[in-house]
Design a protein around this motif. Sequence first.
Motif, mmCIF file in Angstrom:
data_model
loop_
_atom_site.group_PDB
_atom_site.id
_atom_site.type_symbol
_atom_site.label_atom_id
_atom_site.label_comp_id
_atom_site.label_asym_id
_atom_site.label_seq_id
_atom_site.Cartn_x
_atom_site.Cartn_y
_atom_site.Cartn_z
ATOM 1 N N GLN A 1 0.702 -1.297 -0.249
ATOM 2 C CA GLN A 1 0.022 -0.096 0.092
ATOM 3 C C GLN A 1 0.824 1.660 0.196
ATOM 4 N N TYR A 2 0.834 1.965 -1.290
ATOM 5 C CA TYR A 2 1.328 3.374 -1.522
ATOM 6 C C TYR A 2 0.005 4.557 0.009
ATOM 7 N N PHE A 3 1.064 4.743 0.754
ATOM 8 C CA PHE A 3 0.216 6.256 1.091
ATOM 9 C C PHE A 3 0.017 7.814 0.391
ATOM 10 N N GLY A 4 -1.307 8.318 0.833
ATOM 11 C CA GLY A 4 -1.291 10.159 0.616
ATOM 12 C C GLY A 4 -0.620 10.453 2.049
ATOM 13 N N PRO A 5 -0.621 12.315 1.818
ATOM 14 C CA PRO A 5 0.024 12.681 2.971
ATOM 15 C C PRO A 5 -1.098 12.398 3.939
ATOM 16 N N GLY A 6 -2.294 12.449 3.760
ATOM 17 C CA GLY A 6 -3.548 12.624 4.762
ATOM 18 C C GLY A 6 -4.084 14.427 4.274
ATOM 19 N N THR A 7 -5.410 14.125 4.711
ATOM 20 C CA THR A 7 -5.741 15.253 5.495
ATOM 21 C C THR A 7 -5.830 15.416 6.803
ATOM 22 N N ARG A 8 -5.335 16.813 7.413
ATOM 23 C CA ARG A 8 -6.141 16.595 8.368
ATOM 24 C C ARG A 8 -6.851 17.368 9.169
ATOM 25 N N LEU A 9 -8.619 16.606 9.498
ATOM 26 C CA LEU A 9 -9.387 17.347 10.018
ATOM 27 C C LEU A 9 -9.300 17.859 11.227
ATOM 28 N N THR A 10 -9.962 19.156 11.498
ATOM 29 C CA THR A 10 -9.929 19.506 12.587
ATOM 30 C C THR A 10 -12.067 20.005 12.778
ATOM 31 N N VAL A 11 -12.329 19.546 13.845
ATOM 32 C CA VAL A 11 -13.934 19.745 14.063
ATOM 33 C C VAL A 11 -13.878 20.924 15.162
ATOM 34 N N THR A 12 -14.258 22.251 15.118
ATOM 35 C CA THR A 12 -14.371 23.256 16.158
ATOM 36 C C THR A 12 -16.043 22.995 16.425
#
Lengths: 115, 111
Positions: A104-115
């Motif tokens: 599996q080759y991974f992407g850099p990701g999405t950082r989700l912040t819920v306020t």
Amino acid sequence: GAGVSQSPRYKVAKRGQDVALRCDPISGHVSLFWYQQALGQGPEFLTYFQNEAQLDKSGLPSDRFFAERPEGSVSTLKIQRTQQEDSAVYLCASSPHWQFSYEQYFGPGTRLTVT
Amino acid sequence: AQSVTQPDIHITVSEGASLELRCNYSYGATPYLFWYVQSPGQGLQLLLKYFSGDTLVQGIKGFEAEFKRSQSSFNLRKPSVHWSDAAEYFCAAHNTDKLIFGTGTRLQVFP
């Protein structure tokens, strides 16, 4: 060649908002995975596609989470009515294999912040 | 339940020192085993993998890992650490169609 890309890289949402996270896998990769990585934790499996078929969604934490890959390429992870506990990095990975998709080759990701 | 355990949350070493990061797995059979590295803001990069055969596997960046069935372990080693090795390291096992990750070990390197 291009690797796995994800957009947006960062997303801030107010509690109750819907969000959509995009993953562009490596061209030609048949398998696509979504993982959730909470702060200080390892990635945890959410769901898996083989081409356009969602073969395993056992890791989705609630029915607010929905993923699709309609044409067997780009995938979208949608979270409805976001909650604070949804704050995490969402990782996408792709694999050229349809069976034993361990490479599996991974992407850099999405950082989700819920306020 | 199948699981991967990394007992060390945080390790600090001096540059040039040797390194060993521990990983234990709990599975009925020998799974496929992996080590990944994650730098801040980066995706996971595969360092090495074990499927079968030779129990000592070589990876990128001078890393190696040894599979020990009797100890259910797959420890990562490097003889001489560089400052650029500072990152988070994850051990993982492949189960059917997904990777099961440990909680990670954060490596800090002092000059």
